[in-house]
Motif scaffolding. Sequence first.
Motif, PDB file in Angstrom:
ATOM      1  N   MET A 285      32.456 -44.323 104.153  1.00 39.77           N
ATOM      2  CA  MET A 285      33.858 -43.770 104.308  1.00 39.77           C
ATOM      3  C   MET A 285      33.587 -42.024 104.780  1.00 39.77           C
ATOM      4  O   MET A 285      34.312 -41.491 105.848  1.00 39.77           O
ATOM      5  N   HIS A 286      32.577 -41.603 104.287  1.00 39.08           N
ATOM      6  CA  HIS A 286      32.460 -40.106 104.549  1.00 39.08           C
ATOM      7  C   HIS A 286      33.499 -39.151 104.697  1.00 39.08           C
ATOM      8  O   HIS A 286      34.159 -38.727 105.551  1.00 39.08           O
ATOM      9  N   GLU A 287      33.724 -38.899 103.312  1.00 43.05           N
ATOM     10  CA  GLU A 287      35.040 -37.939 102.997  1.00 43.05           C
ATOM     11  C   GLU A 287      34.635 -36.842 102.167  1.00 43.05           C
ATOM     12  O   GLU A 287      33.946 -36.810 101.169  1.00 43.05           O
ATOM     13  N   GLN A 288      34.778 -35.492 102.609  1.00 41.63           N
ATOM     14  CA  GLN A 288      34.920 -34.245 102.137  1.00 41.63           C
ATOM     15  C   GLN A 288      36.075 -33.549 101.987  1.00 41.63           C
ATOM     16  O   GLN A 288      36.323 -32.835 103.248  1.00 41.63           O
TER      17      GLN A 288
ATOM     18  N   VAL B 156      30.221 -43.790  96.765  1.00 37.23           N
ATOM     19  CA  VAL B 156      30.643 -43.262  95.487  1.00 37.23           C
ATOM     20  C   VAL B 156      31.584 -42.178  95.657  1.00 37.23           C
ATOM     21  O   VAL B 156      31.485 -41.589  96.674  1.00 37.23           O
ATOM     22  N   PHE B 157      32.543 -41.858  94.664  1.00 36.02           N
ATOM     23  CA  PHE B 157      33.437 -40.657  94.980  1.00 36.02           C
ATOM     24  C   PHE B 157      33.843 -39.685  93.780  1.00 36.02           C
ATOM     25  O   PHE B 157      33.851 -40.209  92.592  1.00 36.02           O
ATOM     26  N   LEU B 158      33.521 -38.659  94.100  1.00 36.18           N
ATOM     27  CA  LEU B 158      33.642 -37.786  92.832  1.00 36.18           C
ATOM     28  C   LEU B 158      35.142 -37.094  93.174  1.00 36.18           C
ATOM     29  O   LEU B 158      35.390 -36.619  94.261  1.00 36.18           O
ATOM     30  N   ILE B 159      36.091 -37.348  92.462  1.00 36.93           N
ATOM     31  CA  ILE B 159      37.501 -36.963  92.669  1.00 36.93           C
ATOM     32  C   ILE B 159      37.631 -35.636  91.477  1.00 36.93           C
ATOM     33  O   ILE B 159      37.547 -35.611  90.402  1.00 36.93           O
TER      34      ILE B 159
ATOM     35  N   HIS C 219      24.690 -37.277 110.039  1.00 39.93           N
ATOM     36  CA  HIS C 219      24.633 -38.432 109.389  1.00 39.93           C
ATOM     37  C   HIS C 219      25.508 -38.286 107.950  1.00 39.93           C
ATOM     38  O   HIS C 219      25.292 -39.196 107.013  1.00 39.93           O
ATOM     39  N   PHE C 220      26.291 -37.293 107.765  1.00 41.56           N
ATOM     40  CA  PHE C 220      26.668 -36.859 106.353  1.00 41.56           C
ATOM     41  C   PHE C 220      25.926 -36.701 105.150  1.00 41.56           C
ATOM     42  O   PHE C 220      26.554 -37.162 103.988  1.00 41.56           O
TER      43      PHE C 220
ATOM     44  N   LYS D 194      19.736 -33.330  97.664  1.00 43.16           N
ATOM     45  CA  LYS D 194      20.714 -33.206  98.596  1.00 43.16           C
ATOM     46  C   LYS D 194      21.691 -34.542  98.515  1.00 43.16           C
ATOM     47  O   LYS D 194      21.368 -35.169  97.781  1.00 43.16           O
ATOM     48  N   LEU D 195      22.816 -34.206  99.116  1.00 45.89           N
ATOM     49  CA  LEU D 195      23.849 -35.234  98.952  1.00 45.89           C
ATOM     50  C   LEU D 195      23.487 -36.305 100.067  1.00 45.89           C
ATOM     51  O   LEU D 195      23.525 -36.065 101.282  1.00 45.89           O
ATOM     52  N   PRO D 196      23.363 -37.587  99.689  1.00 45.46           N
ATOM     53  CA  PRO D 196      23.286 -38.922 100.365  1.00 45.46           C
ATOM     54  C   PRO D 196      24.729 -39.013 101.311  1.00 45.46           C
ATOM     55  O   PRO D 196      25.602 -38.767 100.655  1.00 45.46           O
ATOM     56  N   SER D 197      24.484 -39.795 102.327  1.00 46.33           N
ATOM     57  CA  SER D 197      25.743 -40.183 103.019  1.00 46.33           C
ATOM     58  C   SER D 197      27.104 -41.002 102.251  1.00 46.33           C
ATOM     59  O   SER D 197      28.027 -41.026 102.646  1.00 46.33           O
TER      60      SER D 197
END
Length: 331
Positions: free
Chosen positions: A1-4, A83-86, A111-112, A136-139
């Motif tokens: 999804m690649h959402e920030q 995975v989503f951190l909300i 590559h996010f 680091k944060l994975p994609s």
Amino acid sequence: MHEQLILFGAPGTGKSYEIKDRLASYGDDKKFRVTIHPEFLYTYFVGQLLPDTTPGVASPFTFKEGPFTQALMEAYADRSKEVFLILEELSRGNVAAIFGDVFQLLDRDSHFESRYPIRNKNIADKIPTLLTDEVKLPSNFNIICTVNMNDQNVFPMDTAFKRRFNWEYISTDPVIDRTTGVRNSHLNNPKVCIAVDTTRARDLTTTWQSFYMALNKFITDKQNGMGKKEDKQVGQFFIDFNDTLVSDSHSTVAATASAAADKINRMIKNKLLIYLWQDVQGVTSMRSSVSLFDSSINSYDDLYKKFGVDKVFSDEFIDGFLTPGLTSYPY
């Protein structure tokens, strides 16, 4: 999804509802939801060293992971699953203090993944696949936040933090159904009655969607309304009416409709009026030539006592905005 991503808008626009809708196809074990508040700290977010009371443990302290680290552990456990951190109500906290060194990880590459890793042994030790202290944060690690526009002055966000997110505006307009592409006329849209005097037969009958949208137009209209910024508007879910109450309010059975109307009036009285009085009208606007409230309303006590039994809104609002829009958003 690649959402920030940060979803922002006026209070009650359904930002949390939007997140729930978008992520409905993902399991709850892949969603880590946190509500931010003014006392929320880095130690709650990332984790902290706490005394270990386990018998026989050599170290007196152990790292207790926070929701950020928990979500990161889940993301690394299976890189093929999103995975989503909300982070709800993000603007209510001091984001610089909450994110700390993690802030650097928010800068993503093509590559996010995090462009610049950090060294954090406490986090790294929780992730078996990390061979060093570099994190680091994975994609597959997504961050989605909500922000109320009128809360941004609680703890202002600096530009460096803001630019690392996409900002998506959530309109105050009634929700559009994703399947049909049209307004969901039954969603949180009960019948609403607005008194214009002490005679109930003369009440103006409308719907919640029509009423709050008329309010919003009056709040921001620079020619005939209050001319305020849109952060003072309200959204469809500022008051959450359950489906049964909505249905009952439109019932053809008089007793059912009457009971629902009484409950709806109490909800508006106890949830909306204080916001309109303090945040929308405000002390400085009381002497303005254009007011949301009738000239007979001199105090919140007047407003609270008269709502539902006598006229409380100004002629400017009733004649210029509410009456022309009574059927704008029918049930």
